[in-house]
Enzyme design. Structure first.
Site, PDB file in Angstrom:
ATOM      1  N   TRP B 100       0.830  -1.211   0.000  1.00 21.09           N
ATOM      2  CA  TRP B 100       0.000   0.000   0.000  1.00 21.09           C
ATOM      3  C   TRP B 100       0.850   1.240   0.000  1.00 21.09           C
ATOM      4  O   TRP B 100       0.544   2.219  -0.696  1.00 21.09           O
ATOM      5  CB  TRP B 100      -0.980  -0.023   1.183  1.00 21.09           C
ATOM      6  N   ASP B 167      -1.424   6.919   6.267  1.00 25.40           N
ATOM      7  CA  ASP B 167      -2.464   5.963   5.885  1.00 25.40           C
ATOM      8  C   ASP B 167      -2.673   5.034   7.076  1.00 25.40           C
ATOM      9  O   ASP B 167      -1.842   4.168   7.358  1.00 25.40           O
ATOM     10  CB  ASP B 167      -2.012   5.178   4.648  1.00 25.40           C
ATOM     11  N   LYS B 191     -12.045  -1.593   7.951  1.00 23.45           N
ATOM     12  CA  LYS B 191     -11.398  -2.447   8.930  1.00 23.45           C
ATOM     13  C   LYS B 191     -12.029  -2.116  10.296  1.00 23.45           C
ATOM     14  O   LYS B 191     -13.032  -2.724  10.654  1.00 23.45           O
ATOM     15  CB  LYS B 191      -9.877  -2.245   8.950  1.00 23.45           C
TER      16      LYS B 191
HETATM   17  C1  LIG Z   1      -3.106   0.070   4.663  1.00 19.97           C
HETATM   18  C2  LIG Z   1      -4.023   0.092   3.482  1.00 19.97           C
HETATM   19  N1  LIG Z   1      -4.022   1.163   2.670  1.00 19.97           N
HETATM   20  C3  LIG Z   1      -4.810   1.223   1.582  1.00 19.97           C
HETATM   21  C4  LIG Z   1      -5.666   0.203   1.255  1.00 19.97           C
HETATM   22  C5  LIG Z   1      -6.542   0.340   0.021  1.00 19.97           C
HETATM   23  O1  LIG Z   1      -7.829   0.664   0.442  1.00 19.97           O
HETATM   24  P1  LIG Z   1      -9.041   0.806  -0.579  1.00 19.97           P
HETATM   25  O2  LIG Z   1      -9.319  -0.562  -1.093  1.00 19.97           O
HETATM   26  O3  LIG Z   1     -10.152   1.360   0.263  1.00 19.97           O
HETATM   27  O4  LIG Z   1      -8.645   1.738  -1.657  1.00 19.97           O
HETATM   28  C6  LIG Z   1      -5.720  -0.928   2.085  1.00 19.97           C
HETATM   29  C7  LIG Z   1      -6.650  -2.021   1.747  1.00 19.97           C
HETATM   30  O5  LIG Z   1      -6.690  -3.046   2.362  1.00 19.97           O
HETATM   31  C8  LIG Z   1      -4.883  -0.975   3.219  1.00 19.97           C
HETATM   32  O6  LIG Z   1      -4.902  -2.041   4.038  1.00 19.97           O
HETATM   33 MG   LIG Z   2       0.912  -3.645   3.042  1.00 18.34          MG
END
Ligand SMILES: Cc1ncc(COP(=O)(O)O)c(C=O)c1O
Ligand SMILES: [Mg+2]
Ligand SMILES: Cc1ncc(COP(=O)(O)O)c(C=O)c1O
Ligand SMILES: [Mg+2]
Ligand SMILES: [Mg+2]
Ligand SMILES: [Mg+2]
Lengths: 355, 355
Positions: B100, B167, B191
């Protein structure tokens, strides 16, 4: 029993609510809630696949078009359309028929050159401009098929050599359309497709990838297409409820059957508006919407009293948008003729009382 | 009875499911479904206001910060953050701790100059880099507090003169944070906050409006702030369920209480992983996540058999992400110590059987 005439998010069929409510406790006998399952689970992949199949079937979407379920609402499409379809240095043509059309124009102007071919702003958008030309060099021509706020609707597909792009947020799935006439169709789900939180995009694949623009991935249709609307976590529940609603529409006989019902519902209500001396429609008769019926009272002082009577009769969501005043009866697919008749009854009762 | 260890969308409290299910049939005794009410109704305005108040209270958000509920997921924030915070010609600093984080970096690079201060890609992201410098001219420093896929977590707030952007998708509301340390925090709700379809953003107001960039309205934080997250139709139901979940968290005693529970849950599971000769954790012990516990078997041939046993015991969602393999037990706020104990029991049962 309430009849919900709200403009959106709006009424959906009771059986859809029943099944959605159940799936929150136990989805498909998984022993899990629809709210806690992974979007990558085979159960949810089946939901997305069925939702897409139903859209394809109900709207007879031809080969060569992709179907997407995105977040961000129709408002996000106001920006995504020019970002994806308007080449650097190119021009787009727009028809201005109301608040939403002009917001789409505003966003397109941030991206490139925009020609507004006609506007009905001069008469508070109570009609659809008909005599206009579309620049031959336009990358696309954008219009809004149904003007939710002003109660006008475009039933004839415009003739254009440029690909047609249409915001169908408030009349999608209410009547037959010929998808092959369009380059791109979008619609916030929260009228005839489902609850808030998901937006439908139907796009002709060969229009994409031609702007020369580097886009953030989330604003680029192609990665969403490549991932089958799963580039990132989709709005799981909104898609699921849309699927239930599309199943309902199919079980009713599909778009052609609902279109006939919608014609009868609209005629019933407009007939009463015209007949009843207390009420008057705001849109010109030839452009009246079948989805959002806008009307006022000849004598404004009675409007609050009529709203109160309607409320007593279980008729809710009738207050007009502030740009028009009076009343707006949104008579989407799930609003039955029984609801329309109840409104007509209330109008006649009010007429009697005020004789 | 199932215990759902899925990584997200994920388990929420049973009482949240019960109340959400009920509101789909009859929301707040309005006689209407939560799915059919207008987002402009006073009932829904109260929902948004309470959700915001709960976030503010549970995370002790100070004055000078706005709270937003947006669509598009955390992935949309990967783009919105640089578009809103990185001035033309400026530079942003990022820490690369996993999938991510690196997606966030990829999107930022499309917007401007990006310095990746450190990365743990060299060891399949099984640790958090600690020795790095942040360029003094960085507009902000972005990091991912919990790496959902790789099972590492950053507990110490980095020291930075540049505003911190974080994030927190997978550990928000799981432990105390000091919001005043941050310029911007974002989190996909799916989550610890709620179901899929809504994204939380907490942003320090005085960082905004300084890039000199003209943005599509939907990608600009300021109009969303001005409209109280109602610039366009919000994801009504996802916000509503988030409110229910935040109420639940408050009723449990808030973030400090849940943090203690989360510490005990994580310790219980890691202790068993360490003790049990069949299993081994994948993240370095000092950086182990309290939310996503990643582990493998010393002997890979047994992994399917263990998953099958777990499934028999009602333990679902344990399969590891393909980037790590083995297992991932996501033990978010709503996953009780009973669930963790059931997993530990299954691990011990498997050990017995394979002696
Ligand atoms: C830490 C983190 N950031 C970003 C995301 C992406 O999120 P989204 O699917 O809402 O775009 C996730 C998805 O699991 C995540 O765990
Ligand atoms: Mg990761
Ligand atoms: C025709 C039309 N277009 C666009 C919109 C904006 O949709 P959203 O709120 O999903 O951005 C609406 C909302 O009612 C609409 O009726
Ligand atoms: Mg309009
Ligand atoms: Mg009349
Ligand atoms: Mg061990």
């Amino acid at each position: 029993m309430k009849h919900n005439f709200g403009a959106g998010p709006c009424i959906l069929p009771q059986e859809v609510f029943q099944e959605a409510s159940q799936a929150i406790l136990n989805f498909n006998d998984t022993g899990l809630s629809i709210l806690e399952i992974s979007h990558r689970s085979k159960e949810f992949e089946a939901v997305v696949a069925e939702t897409e199949r139903l859209v394809r079937e109900l709207l007879a979407v031809p080969q060569g078009y992709s179907i997407l379920f995105l977040q961000g609402g129709a408002s996000m499409q106001f920006a995504m359309v020019p970002l994806n379809l308007l080449p650097e240095g190119g021009k787009a043509a727009y028809l201005d028929t109301g608040t939403w059309a002009s917001k789409a124009i505003k966003e397109a102007k941030k991206v490139g050159d925009v020609a507004v071919v006609a506007s009905s702003a001069d008469a508070n958008y109570n009609y659809i401009p008909k005599a206009y030309g579309i620049p031959v060099d336009a990358a696309y021509f954008h219009y809004t098929s149904n003007n939710t706020i002003f109660g006008t609707e475009i039933f004839e597909t415009p003739i254009s050599t440029a690909p047609l792009v249409c915001d169908m947020s408030s009349d999608i799935l209410s009547r037959k359309i010929n998808v092959a006439d369009y380059g791109l169709i979008y619609a916030g789900a929260q009228k005839n497709m489902g609850p808030a939180g998901v937006t439908l995009v139907i796009v002709k694949d060969d229009l994409l990838g031609k702007t020369g623009r580097t886009l953030p991935t989330i604003f680029d249709y192609q990665p969403h297409i490549a991932a089958g609307s799963m580039y990132n976590t989709p709005p799981v529940f909104s898609i699921y409820v849309s699927m239930l609603n599309l199943r309902w529409l199919k079980s009713k006989g599909g778009v052609e059957v609902i279109e006939q019902e919608n014609i009868i519902k609209a005629r019933t209500l407009y007939d009463e508006i015209d007949r009843n001396p207390l009420f008057r429609g705001t849109a010109v008769p030839e452009d009246r919407s079948r989805m959002n019926v806008t009307f006022v009272m000849e004598d404004k002082v009675h409007e609050d009293a009529f709203l109160a009577l309607a409320k007593e009769r279980g008729l809710v969501g009738l207050k007009g948008h502030r740009s028009v005043g009076g009343f707006r009866a949104s008579i989407y697919n799930a609003l039955s003729i029984t609801g329309v008749n109840a409104l007509v009854d209330a109008m006649q009762e009010f007429e009697e009382k005020n004789k």
